[in-house]
Design an enzyme around this catalytic site. Sequence first.
Site, short mmCIF file in Angstrom:
data_model
loop_
_atom_site.label_atom_id
_atom_site.label_comp_id
_atom_site.label_asym_id
_atom_site.label_seq_id
_atom_site.Cartn_x
_atom_site.Cartn_y
_atom_site.Cartn_z
CE1 TYR A 135 18.13 63.12 33.52
CE2 TYR A 135 17.34 61.05 34.45
CZ TYR A 135 17.66 61.83 33.36
OH TYR A 135 17.51 61.31 32.09
CB SER A 186 14.41 58.92 32.40
OG SER A 186 15.24 57.95 33.00
#
Length: 249
Positions: free
Chosen positions: A145, A135
């Site tokens: 995350y 990401s």
Amino acid sequence: MPTALITGATSGIGAAFARRLAADAYSLVLVARDELRLTRTADQLKLRYGVSVEVLPADLATEEGLSRVESRLRDGVDLLVNNAGFGNAGRFPHVPVENEVRMLKVHCEAVLRLTLAALPGMRERDRGAIVNVASVAAFFTRGTYSASKAWVVNFSESAANEVGNPRIRIMALCPGFVRTEFHRRASMDASGIPGFLWLKADDVVREAMRDLALGRRVSIPDLRYKAIVAVGRLVPRRLQAAVSSRIGR
């Protein structure tokens, strides 16, 4: 006919990879937790593209699920797409530790183990490719995350360097905000994300496959996000974190 195994294959970027690879005449092995949804997806792909599609229900946060997929990879695939992933509702340190560990198992342990399971066959055949979906968050400080996705990027680059074979390509794919089920499943409010930052999953996959063919080790789809990452590297970490917190994960 080459074979591709895709984790998290029933929605979002994983489903877009399945469509693209089926159109490119790959035989597919689709991995996800929901067997009914897997079967429905496989039937649609067979009907539309006329390719062979195998379904492999597995929860990659469990030892049983990981072992099942490792076993299938040892039988040989030409392309592995490590796409399975999720976000937790809430922020560190308020997320239950078991949820954080589950994320690390899916984002990090599964990527490591499935890559290791696929590589021997690729090295024996002297060809193959692995795409690890990370990401743009990997380049910014935004909780566990982004930390887990930063590991995916570093691991992918390191693994590609260690394998040292241009015919075996390992690439980290780092998309920005993509219109998928990700935010809804994590109970995240995406209303604050500017409309111009949203990408389409099919466009992300198209750019990823182009970058893979070019031998790139990190793919950041779309010029907007290339610019964001470039500017982010010049901005102090504290300011990065403040901006990231305002616009969402």
